[in-house]
Scaffold this active site. Structure first.
Site, PDB file in Angstrom:
ATOM      1  N   GLU A 140      84.824  20.846 -13.675  1.00  0.00           N
ATOM      2  CA  GLU A 140      84.854  21.588 -12.406  1.00  0.00           C
ATOM      3  C   GLU A 140      86.166  22.341 -12.206  1.00  0.00           C
ATOM      4  OE1 GLU A 140      83.464  18.622 -12.753  1.00  0.00           O
ATOM      5  OE2 GLU A 140      81.405  19.098 -12.202  1.00  0.00           O
ATOM      6  N   GLN A 167      77.034  21.722  -9.688  1.00  0.00           N
ATOM      7  CA  GLN A 167      75.677  21.169  -9.758  1.00  0.00           C
ATOM      8  C   GLN A 167      75.339  20.413  -8.464  1.00  0.00           C
ATOM      9  OE1 GLN A 167      74.350  18.518 -13.187  1.00  0.00           O
ATOM     10  NE2 GLN A 167      73.504  20.540 -13.621  1.00  0.00           N
ATOM     11  N   PHE A 168      76.299  19.694  -7.969  1.00  0.00           N
ATOM     12  CA  PHE A 168      76.196  19.054  -6.655  1.00  0.00           C
ATOM     13  C   PHE A 168      77.550  19.252  -5.970  1.00  0.00           C
ATOM     14  CE2 PHE A 168      72.866  17.005  -8.998  1.00  0.00           C
ATOM     15  CZ  PHE A 168      71.872  16.721  -8.070  1.00  0.00           C
ATOM     16  N   ALA A 169      77.507  19.525  -4.673  1.00  0.00           N
ATOM     17  CA  ALA A 169      78.759  19.753  -3.933  1.00  0.00           C
ATOM     18  C   ALA A 169      79.723  18.591  -4.124  1.00  0.00           C
ATOM     19  CB  ALA A 169      78.455  19.938  -2.450  1.00  0.00           C
ATOM     20  N   ASP A 170      79.155  17.378  -4.254  1.00  0.00           N
ATOM     21  CA  ASP A 170      79.964  16.163  -4.397  1.00  0.00           C
ATOM     22  C   ASP A 170      81.013  16.296  -5.511  1.00  0.00           C
ATOM     23  OD1 ASP A 170      77.586  13.895  -3.234  1.00  0.00           O
ATOM     24  OD2 ASP A 170      77.068  15.934  -3.794  1.00  0.00           O
ATOM     25  N   PHE A 171      80.665  17.035  -6.576  1.00  0.00           N
ATOM     26  CA  PHE A 171      81.535  17.083  -7.753  1.00  0.00           C
ATOM     27  C   PHE A 171      82.726  18.018  -7.583  1.00  0.00           C
ATOM     28  CE2 PHE A 171      77.338  15.988  -9.913  1.00  0.00           C
ATOM     29  CZ  PHE A 171      77.552  14.633  -9.711  1.00  0.00           C
ATOM     30  N   ILE A 172      82.741  18.796  -6.512  1.00  0.00           N
ATOM     31  CA  ILE A 172      83.903  19.664  -6.263  1.00  0.00           C
ATOM     32  C   ILE A 172      85.156  18.826  -6.029  1.00  0.00           C
ATOM     33  CG2 ILE A 172      84.861  21.438  -4.749  1.00  0.00           C
ATOM     34  CD1 ILE A 172      82.105  22.362  -4.126  1.00  0.00           C
ATOM     35  N   HIS A 196      75.368  12.277  -4.643  1.00  0.00           N
ATOM     36  CA  HIS A 196      74.539  13.476  -4.808  1.00  0.00           C
ATOM     37  C   HIS A 196      73.984  13.930  -3.463  1.00  0.00           C
ATOM     38  CE1 HIS A 196      74.677  11.890  -8.903  1.00  0.00           C
ATOM     39  NE2 HIS A 196      74.309  13.073  -9.343  1.00  0.00           N
TER      40      HIS A 196
END
Lengths: 334, 327
Positions: free
Chosen positions: B62, B84-89, B129
């Site tokens: 990321e 892919q998912f906002a969580d990974f930002i 997620h």
């Protein structure tokens, strides 16, 4: 072993136009004297906070600056004032930057070495180490899409090599075959942390194998070796795009910043590298090769000192930005 | 112009398609967005249409993705990065906060990047997620945040975000992807960032919402009209930074009773910002204290029973509105 040249290196050094060596020496002296002026201003209490210099590491930046082409992109870090100067920043710009003057490269919005001018191909760093490698990779990808044969050079230290950002960016550049030279300036200390607490591999350059890229080592205090090495890599990746890792062995000759007495560095290590000062080494070699003599060097120093002194005087005569500008320019106008 | 029905997901897809077709400097990249078409199949077909040069997959990185985007943007390109998912930002917040967000202020160089952030819960995604992190981004100087709720806005907001010369976080709600539909024509109306839209008008109270909560609010408003005869205004913010204080205050003046709904966490959340802004500038317009209805300050649970309690729904909004009107 630093300082041991192969026959090939000797031949490469001999093949370089002698004018280049004069440029290299001049730029190293300019950077050293700019840093020394910054230290004087810092001690005089003219600079807010501390000051961060690249004293003893000039050969690395200078080699890159002299080898670079106009379209190339650079991500310098805090030991690379010589790169800024070599890419067109002026002593006056540096003085304005450290003194937070409105006409400086960041207009007082940021301090010390956190500056850069895109028109010179130089990105302003952020303090999060390793974060700029992917930026310069993206910039080079864009330049190449626009038909330029640009390459990038990112500078990090031994400390930054431990970050996740370093790993992400190295892998990213390797996967996309981005022509970026990543130089680890191993100056033995990340603030007070020695190499022994920073990494457990034998040499940082060994990491190149894990990224599937080439890794080279060079003596970071030897300007001639740095130049022929960097020039060779940059020319090569320009036509055969891929990232390369280069570990340049050097030494931080002062504290992390001027606030730091660096008592944690063994005296004998500093003495060793004092004898291996990159400017002294280059001057001795150039005198031996009849490319420089004492009077020409003195004249060069005097001219540089006069420019820097004038730059400091000019910047000191200016004032910090108006507080009324505080909220301006956070966003680009749509 | 003939009308057709599209989903929210199609709206985003068509926005991307429009940008890739009309802006040669635009590129779209992220994990699995190419031939695979993305984890939600949102980018399906785009690589085939525009080529691997314009739409491409990256490793899982990321921070390097965002760093690359910043580098491209400062050289005249318009990168769109799909998380892919906002969580990974969260593994790369420094690239948005410190690198992209400070750059124009420090150097005068614009950073026109768009970061797509598939957000929100409701479908058993669990704690990693389902996150709704708009508050993080709204807190960052130099960053803009949009959050469309309807397919036509989702489409137009992509175009607006790419056109804007600043870093824009494009929040998109996964629950809305296939459940929210709208009749649209092929014309993409310009969407000025920072303009809310009133989705329903009534004088008894106003719900201020964004993302999936707009639809929950509209359902609650319809229920309350039928059950109690209450007339509710629903404001769809669409843009969170900047947000449309004028429309918020006008709706406050017209109703005197305000409920702010967010599926994000409560403490220091975006609903707190809106509530504070109304209280600061429109206190005299209020007939009751501004109320917040948000997720509680707990990690997002997996079990349906827990997540249903966790996430505000139309029923919760109706209860909160009734309390507010009867205050």
């Amino acid at each position: 072993m630093p300082g041991m040249w192969t026959l090939e290196t000797v031949q490469k050094v001999a093949a370089v136009d002698s004018a280049v060596w004069v440029d290299v020496l001049r730029l190293m002296v300019l950077a050293r004297k700019v840093d020394e002026q910054v230290i004087r201003l810092c001690r005089q209490g003219q600079i807010r906070g501390s000051s961060f210099t690249g004293i003893g590491q000039e050969a690395i930046s200078v080699a890159v600056a002299v080898a670079g082409e106009p379209d190339d992109l650079f991500a310098p870090c805090i030991r690379n004032v010589a790169l800024h100067l070599g890419r067109g920043e002026t002593p006056l710009g540096i003085m304005r930057q450290v003194l937070a003057r409105p006409d400086g490269p960041t207009g007082g919005r940021d301090g010390n070495i956190h500056h850069g001018r895109l028109e010179n191909g130089v990105y302003a760093m952020i303090s999060h180490l390793g974060a700029m490698i992917s930026v310069v990779a993206g910039g080079v990808m864009a330049k190449r899409r626009h038909g330029k044969d640009a390459v990038g050079v990112a500078f990090v230290g031994d400390g930054a090599s431990s970050t996740g950002d370093f790993h992400e960016a190295m892998n990213f550049a390797a996967v996309f075959k981005v022509p970026v030279l990543v130089i680890i300036e191993n100056n033995h200390y990340a603030y007070s942390t020695p190499n022994s607490r920073q990494f457990a591999c034998r040499h940082l350059v060994d990491r190149a194998v894990g990224y599937g890229i080439e890794g080279l080592s060079a003596d970071g205090n030897n300007a001639a070796e740095m130049y022929v090495t960097v020039r060779g890599i940059m020319d090569d990746i320009r036509t055969n795009p891929r990232p390369v890792l280069l570990e340049a062995e050097t030494m931080r000759m002062r504290g992390h910043g001027e606030h730091d007495d660096f008592k944690y560095v063994p005296e004998e290590l500093l003495l060793l590298y004092h004898r291996r000062d990159p400017i002294k080494l280059a001057l001795r070699a150039m005198k031996a090769a009849k490319l420089m003599d004492d009077s020409a060097f003195s004249a060069m120093e005097a001219e540089i000192e006069a420019e820097i002194s004038q730059a400091a005087k000019q910047a000191l005569s200016e004032t910090e930005p108006s507080p009324d500008t505080l909220t301006q320019g956070v966003y680009a106008d749509a | 112009m003939p009308m057709r029905e599209i989903t929210y997901l199609q709206g985003i897809h068509e926005g991307l398609q429009h940008v890739l077709e009309h802006d040669p400097e635009s590129v779209l990249f992220g994990q699995d967005v190419g031939a695979f078409g993305g984890a939600f199949k949102l980018t399906a077909g785009l690589q085939a249409e525009f080529g691997e040069h314009r739409v491409f997959d990256t490793p899982i990185c990321e921070s390097a993705m965002l760093g690359c985007a910043i580098g491209m943007a400062t050289q005249g390109m318009h990168p769109i990065v799909e998380m892919q998912f906002a969580d990974f930002i969260t593994t790369a917040l420094h690239q948005i906060l410190n690198n992209a967000g400070t750059r124009h202020y420090r150097t005068g160089n614009a950073v026109p990047i768009v970061v797509r952030a598939p957000s929100g819960g409701g479908s058993g995604g669990g704690p990693f997620h389902s996150e709704e992190l708009e508050t993080f981004f709204c807190h960052m100087p130099g960053v803009k945040v949009v959050y469309p709720a309807f397919p036509s806005d989702a489409r137009a907001a992509i175009v607006a975000a790419v056109t804007d010369p600043n870093p824009v976080i494009y929040m998109e709600n996964k629950t809305c992807y296939r459940s929210v539909k709208e009749q649209v024509d092929d014309r993409i109306a310009p969407l000025p960032l920072g303009k809310a839209r009133v989705r329903r008008r009534g004088e008894d109270a106003v719900v201020i919402a964004y993302g999936a909560m707009v639809h929950e609010a509209l359902r609650a408003a319809a229920e309350l009209q039928e059950s109690d005869g209450y007339e509710i205004t629903v404001v769809d913010l669409r843009s969170l930074k900047p947000y449309d204080l004028d429309t918020i205050l006008a709706a406050t003046a017209a109703t005197g009773r305000v409920l702010v709904v967010s599926e994000g966490w409560k403490t220091c959340g975006f609903a707190a910002e809106i509530s504070a802004a109304i209280t600061e500038t429109g206190f005299h317009l209020l007939d009751a204290p501004v109320q917040r209805l948000t997720a509680p300050d707990v990690p997002i649970p997996f079990a349906a029973t827990l997540e249903t309690r966790y996430r505000p729904g139309a029923g919760d909004i109706a209860v909160a509105l009734r309390d507010l009107i009867e205050f």
